[in-house]
Scaffold this motif. Structure first.
Motif, PDB file in Angstrom:
ATOM      1  N   PHE A 219      37.065  46.053  38.068  1.00 51.59           N
ATOM      2  CA  PHE A 219      36.869  44.672  38.705  1.00 51.59           C
ATOM      3  C   PHE A 219      35.243  44.776  39.169  1.00 51.59           C
ATOM      4  N   SER A 220      34.559  43.684  38.918  1.00 53.61           N
ATOM      5  CA  SER A 220      32.976  43.826  39.388  1.00 53.61           C
ATOM      6  C   SER A 220      33.142  43.548  41.067  1.00 53.61           C
ATOM      7  N   SER A 221      34.100  42.835  41.404  1.00 54.61           N
ATOM      8  CA  SER A 221      33.805  42.189  42.942  1.00 54.61           C
ATOM      9  C   SER A 221      35.341  42.236  43.507  1.00 54.61           C
ATOM     10  N   LEU A 222      35.251  42.314  44.693  1.00 55.75           N
ATOM     11  CA  LEU A 222      36.741  42.125  45.497  1.00 55.75           C
ATOM     12  C   LEU A 222      37.587  40.681  45.106  1.00 55.75           C
ATOM     13  N   THR A 223      36.560  39.706  44.890  1.00 51.39           N
ATOM     14  CA  THR A 223      36.975  38.558  44.848  1.00 51.39           C
ATOM     15  C   THR A 223      37.495  38.437  43.379  1.00 51.39           C
ATOM     16  N   GLU A 224      37.108  38.895  42.573  1.00 50.07           N
ATOM     17  CA  GLU A 224      37.507  38.908  41.166  1.00 50.07           C
ATOM     18  C   GLU A 224      38.845  39.495  41.017  1.00 50.07           C
ATOM     19  N   PHE A 225      38.800  40.689  41.520  1.00 50.97           N
ATOM     20  CA  PHE A 225      40.289  41.383  41.466  1.00 50.97           C
ATOM     21  C   PHE A 225      41.419  40.616  42.274  1.00 50.97           C
ATOM     22  N   LEU A 226      40.812  40.122  43.347  1.00 50.37           N
ATOM     23  CA  LEU A 226      42.188  39.207  43.910  1.00 50.37           C
ATOM     24  C   LEU A 226      42.444  37.990  43.380  1.00 50.37           C
ATOM     25  N   SER A 227      41.590  37.436  42.465  1.00 46.55           N
ATOM     26  CA  SER A 227      41.991  36.168  41.501  1.00 46.55           C
ATOM     27  C   SER A 227      42.635  36.667  40.437  1.00 46.55           C
ATOM     28  N   LYS A 228      42.483  37.659  39.667  1.00 48.95           N
ATOM     29  CA  LYS A 228      42.994  38.312  38.433  1.00 48.95           C
ATOM     30  C   LYS A 228      44.155  39.301  38.470  1.00 48.95           C
ATOM     31  N   ALA A 229      44.358  40.010  39.563  1.00 45.60           N
ATOM     32  CA  ALA A 229      45.207  40.958  39.717  1.00 45.60           C
ATOM     33  C   ALA A 229      46.745  40.802  40.057  1.00 45.60           C
ATOM     34  N   ARG A 230      47.060  39.697  40.003  1.00 50.37           N
ATOM     35  CA  ARG A 230      48.450  39.453  40.646  1.00 50.37           C
ATOM     36  C   ARG A 230      49.383  40.135  39.904  1.00 50.37           C
ATOM     37  N   ALA A 231      49.180  40.141  38.404  1.00 52.45           N
ATOM     38  CA  ALA A 231      50.128  40.820  37.607  1.00 52.45           C
ATOM     39  C   ALA A 231      50.070  42.263  38.008  1.00 52.45           C
TER      40      ALA A 231
END
Length: 287
Positions: free
Chosen positions: A3-15
């Motif tokens: 993930f390119s950022s922590l924000t992207e990770f937290l928004s997309k990584a729930r699965a």
């Protein structure tokens, strides 16, 4: 997965965070990153999240097995941003957080997985596990100027103590203690008072409303306890080169430290039995 950022990770990584236990490794620099990640993968964490700047390169055998998040792990807000972000994204999951060159040990970890330990803790109605940060350091600072050496690692076998913790009303907190020892105790003149404690609740179960604070305690008092009310609970150890690295890197302390060894130093055996024998972790009722 990267993930390119922590924000992207937290928004997309729930699965990805739906299956625990989860280990968050904050990569402050490139020192022993691969050994840290490999250690936690071998311990049985189902998800290992490596957070650090893109310049840190992971070994080819490790990179496909971890979730990589590009974020500055030296940020002043890293605990709030990363750990509390994962807490909000993964309610109900057991979470562990550590830094590079830190290695989680728990009773009988050579033959049992972290998942087995956490299943036992869940049966005991514990939602958190106290971990003592046990300082590691190279015995020969001439050969290992940054104080990090897996082969020449040492620890203090004595000098640990605890003081009663007081709450915001100046009353003694139930089943909470402030623990001290290791390099932060022996070189305390180079360590700010808020950073001298060696207790860290680095294994916990995420839940709604839970927040990790900058002093490594939680906003829910029961999460900060060392045991349940009815008997001693299991504890773990986080064997860490982090303090030694900092003392050798800091221009205020580095010139004054020629060695970390003293008469109570002992070679680290990289085995949980040594830590149990030294009283640096407790099996509780787990046998």
């Amino acid at each position: 997965m990267t993930f390119s950022s922590l924000t992207e990770f937290l928004s997309k990584a729930r699965a990805a965070l739906a299956n625990g236990p989860i280990a968050i490794i904050l990569m402050e620099d490139s020192i022993e990153v691969d050994s840290t990640l490999r250690h936690h993968l071998d311990a049985g964490f189902r998800q290992v999240v490596a957070i650090g700047v893109p310049d840190i390169v992971l070994a080819p055998d490790i990179a496909p097995r971890v979730t990589r998040v590009h974020h500055d792990a030296l940020s002043d807000t890293i605990l709030d941003d990363a750990v509390n972000g994962v807490i909000a994204a993964a309610p109900g999951q057991w979470v562990h957080y550590a830094y590079n060159a830190e290695y989680l040990f728990f009773p009988f970890c050579e033959t049992r997985t972290v998942g087995e330990m956490l299943a036992f803790s869940t049966e005991e109605r514990r939602d958190s596990l106290l971990t003592y940060v046990v300082d590691l350091y190279a015995g020969d600072l001439t050969a290992h100027a940054n104080a990090v050496s897996m082969e020449d690692a040492h620890l203090d076998r004595s000098g640990y103590y605890a003081l009663a913790r007081k709450d915001k009303n100046n009353a003694f907190a139930e089943r909470q203690l402030d623990f001290y020892g290791g390099l932060r105790w022996r070189f305390e003149e180079h360590v700010p008072p808020p950073r001298r404690r060696i207790d860290r609740v680095s294994l916990f179960r995420a839940r709604s409303g839970l927040r990790l604070r900058t002093d490594h305690t939680f906003n829910l008092p029961e999460y900060n306890t060392y045991a349940c009310p009815w008997h001693n609970s299991l504890t773990a150890a986080l064997c860490s080169f982090r303090t030694a690295k900092a003392l050798r890197r800091n221009p205020g302390s580095a010139p004054h430290i020629k060695t970390f060894k003293w008469h109570n130093s002992a070679p680290f055996q990289w085995h949980s039995q040594q830590l149990l024998d030294l009283g640096l972790m407790e099996p509780g009722q787990w046998f």
